[in-house]
Scaffold this motif. Structure first.
Motif, PDB file in Angstrom:
ATOM      1  N   GLY A 193      62.391  27.950  89.805  1.00 44.49           N
ATOM      2  CA  GLY A 193      62.593  27.167  88.589  1.00 44.49           C
ATOM      3  C   GLY A 193      63.424  27.919  87.577  1.00 44.49           C
ATOM      4  O   GLY A 193      63.481  29.150  87.590  1.00 44.49           O
ATOM      5  N   PRO A 194      64.073  27.192  86.665  1.00 44.57           N
ATOM      6  CA  PRO A 194      64.909  27.833  85.655  1.00 44.57           C
ATOM      7  C   PRO A 194      64.089  28.299  84.456  1.00 44.57           C
ATOM      8  O   PRO A 194      62.938  27.916  84.266  1.00 44.57           O
ATOM      9  N   PHE A 195      64.691  29.151  83.668  1.00 44.29           N
ATOM     10  CA  PHE A 195      64.126  29.538  82.373  1.00 44.29           C
ATOM     11  C   PHE A 195      65.298  29.769  81.426  1.00 44.29           C
ATOM     12  O   PHE A 195      66.451  29.867  81.865  1.00 44.29           O
ATOM     13  N   HIS A 196      65.025  29.825  80.149  1.00 40.88           N
ATOM     14  CA  HIS A 196      66.115  30.043  79.207  1.00 40.88           C
ATOM     15  C   HIS A 196      65.840  31.273  78.348  1.00 40.88           C
ATOM     16  O   HIS A 196      64.713  31.764  78.277  1.00 40.88           O
ATOM     17  N   PHE A 197      66.905  31.766  77.734  1.00 38.78           N
ATOM     18  CA  PHE A 197      66.838  32.972  76.918  1.00 38.78           C
ATOM     19  C   PHE A 197      66.709  32.612  75.440  1.00 38.78           C
ATOM     20  O   PHE A 197      67.131  31.535  75.009  1.00 38.78           O
ATOM     21  N   VAL A 198      66.148  33.545  74.701  1.00 36.11           N
ATOM     22  CA  VAL A 198      66.058  33.410  73.242  1.00 36.11           C
ATOM     23  C   VAL A 198      66.437  34.740  72.603  1.00 36.11           C
ATOM     24  O   VAL A 198      66.320  35.809  73.223  1.00 36.11           O
ATOM     25  N   ILE A 199      66.900  34.671  71.363  1.00 34.68           N
ATOM     26  CA  ILE A 199      67.131  35.877  70.560  1.00 34.68           C
ATOM     27  C   ILE A 199      65.981  35.970  69.571  1.00 34.68           C
ATOM     28  O   ILE A 199      65.718  35.031  68.821  1.00 34.68           O
ATOM     29  N   VAL A 200      65.278  37.083  69.602  1.00 36.12           N
ATOM     30  CA  VAL A 200      64.061  37.200  68.797  1.00 36.12           C
ATOM     31  C   VAL A 200      64.079  38.474  67.956  1.00 36.12           C
ATOM     32  O   VAL A 200      64.741  39.462  68.276  1.00 36.12           O
ATOM     33  N   GLY A 201      63.321  38.397  66.857  1.00 35.69           N
ATOM     34  CA  GLY A 201      63.093  39.546  65.995  1.00 35.69           C
ATOM     35  C   GLY A 201      61.713  39.412  65.375  1.00 35.69           C
ATOM     36  O   GLY A 201      61.104  38.332  65.404  1.00 35.69           O
ATOM     37  N   VAL A 258      62.557  47.069  65.104  1.00 32.31           N
ATOM     38  CA  VAL A 258      63.762  47.880  65.283  1.00 32.31           C
ATOM     39  C   VAL A 258      65.025  47.028  65.246  1.00 32.31           C
ATOM     40  O   VAL A 258      66.071  47.458  64.759  1.00 32.31           O
ATOM     41  N   GLY A 259      64.954  45.789  65.768  1.00 30.27           N
ATOM     42  CA  GLY A 259      66.151  44.958  65.799  1.00 30.27           C
ATOM     43  C   GLY A 259      65.909  43.662  66.554  1.00 30.27           C
ATOM     44  O   GLY A 259      64.765  43.242  66.746  1.00 30.27           O
ATOM     45  N   LEU A 260      67.017  43.045  66.994  1.00 23.81           N
ATOM     46  CA  LEU A 260      66.970  41.777  67.716  1.00 23.81           C
ATOM     47  C   LEU A 260      67.191  42.027  69.208  1.00 23.81           C
ATOM     48  O   LEU A 260      67.931  42.929  69.592  1.00 23.81           O
ATOM     49  N   ALA A 261      66.568  41.176  70.035  1.00 26.94           N
ATOM     50  CA  ALA A 261      66.738  41.293  71.483  1.00 26.94           C
ATOM     51  C   ALA A 261      66.952  39.917  72.090  1.00 26.94           C
ATOM     52  O   ALA A 261      66.486  38.899  71.563  1.00 26.94           O
ATOM     53  N   TYR A 262      67.652  39.910  73.208  1.00 23.30           N
ATOM     54  CA  TYR A 262      67.965  38.696  73.972  1.00 23.30           C
ATOM     55  C   TYR A 262      67.116  38.756  75.235  1.00 23.30           C
ATOM     56  O   TYR A 262      67.364  39.570  76.125  1.00 23.30           O
ATOM     57  N   VAL A 263      66.082  37.922  75.303  1.00 22.70           N
ATOM     58  CA  VAL A 263      65.077  38.055  76.358  1.00 22.70           C
ATOM     59  C   VAL A 263      64.708  36.688  76.921  1.00 22.70           C
ATOM     60  O   VAL A 263      64.929  35.649  76.275  1.00 22.70           O
ATOM     61  N   PRO A 264      64.120  36.656  78.127  1.00 20.31           N
ATOM     62  CA  PRO A 264      63.620  35.380  78.670  1.00 20.31           C
ATOM     63  C   PRO A 264      62.531  34.806  77.769  1.00 20.31           C
ATOM     64  O   PRO A 264      61.660  35.543  77.290  1.00 20.31           O
TER      65      PRO A 264
END
Length: 323
Positions: free
Chosen positions: A188-196, A262-268
């Motif tokens: 199955g698919p999943f999508h990414f998000v940018i989080v802080g 610490v900052g922002l990350a691009y994660v599942p």
């Protein structure tokens, strides 16, 4: 005039006993040869007598002796040996190519015999990405309740394992699958998000457009296989240069850094779903992200699938671990 000696006459019982002894002797020799071939193939695949012994459940010295006896029988040297590793000789490489097929056929025969048991059983070796435990563990108790005779051996690592050489039954992999002899099924698919974290946004205004990312501390994932940074698939009118303040080949490490502000990350998204729901993390620029990831379950191609492998693959597919 010569006198011919009479032929030795044996009773039927003695003849039958001699035949059984000869058969047992031949069987012993055949098993010794097969054991030597198996030890040779495992050592060649793993480049180590120690690793081959661990795989076969015997000592490394026993592997070395089996290979030495095989070399003596063949009259050739199969391995170049050093204090650190072993490598195949030219003769060994030629012999390995044939013997690997023999071992694969024996394993397939064993698998066909095991199909007579309807109940899945035995050790199941599974390789998953380092974050795979977040996919599997919520469903693990149910699987073990359904199939109590299956012993799971789980390895969580982003390393690209060789299923056949390392004796892995099933693996979960992300991204596009290269052409191979492995069978596969999409999970199955999943999508990414940018989080802080909220603490990060207290001192750093949330980005409103992709270009704003150039003024933020970015935490980047580094692919273990090639060392390259994972790109952030953001719809931007201009190329982005993301300031990198931290990179890691472990998503859990990046997540910890994000949670500490610490900052922002691009994660599942599934990795941070719970944190987003309770407000421990905040997502930004959701309307600008267009990258969907994918996970697949793969296993070595065999004519017949072992019951323990089949039920595990079906279980993963049915339970939608990314949903």
């Amino acid at each position: 005039m010569s006198t011919m000696l009479p032929k030795q006459a044996y009773s039927p019982d003695i003849t039958d006993r001699m035949a059984r002894i000869a058969f047992k002797h031949s069987a012993v020799i055949m098993m010794e040869n097969l054991n030597g071939i198996l030890a040779f193939v495992r050592a060649a695949q793993l480049h180590s007598f120690v690793a081959a012994g661990e795989r076969m459940g015997i000592s490394s010295s026993a592997v070395g002796k089996s290979v030495a006896r095989l070399e003596g029988k063949l009259g050739v040297r199969l391995f170049n040996r050093s204090t650190r590793r072993i490598s195949l000789t030219d003769e060994g490489q030629l012999f390995f190519e044939r013997c690997q097929q023999i071992v694969a056929q024996i394993e397939e025969a064993e698998q066909e015999l095991s199909r007579v048991s309807a109940e899945p059983r035995g050790k199941l070796r599974v390789s998953m990405p380092a974050i795979g435990y977040r996919m599997l563990l919520p469903h693990l108790a149910e699987f073990m309740r359904r199939y109590p005779q299956v012993e799971l051996e789980l390895d969580f690592s982003d390393r690209m394992v060789d299923l056949i050489a390392e004796g892995i039954d099933v693996a979960v992999r992300s991204g596009e699958l290269p052409t191979s002899q492995l069978m596969s099924r999409r999970l199955g698919p999943f999508h990414f998000v940018i989080v802080g974290s909220p603490s990060y946004f207290e001192t750093n205004p949330a980005p409103l457009t992709p270009m704003d990312l150039q003024h933020h501390a970015c935490l980047r994932y580094r692919f273990p296989a090639n060392g390259q940074l994972q790109p952030w698939a953001v719809n931007s009118p201009q190329p982005l240069t993301l300031p990198v303040v931290l990179s890691s080949n472990n998503l859990e490490a990046l997540l910890q850094a994000v949670q500490q502000g610490v900052g922002l990350a691009y994660v599942p998204e599934f990795l941070v779903r719970e944190a987003l729901q309770r407000g421990a993390l905040l997502s930004v620029l959701g309307d600008y992200l267009n990258d969907n990831g994918k996970f697949s379950v793969v296993w070595p191609s065999r004519r017949h699938m072992l019951p323990k492998v089949r039920v595990f693959i079906d279980f993963l597919t049915e339970n939608k671990p990314l949903g």
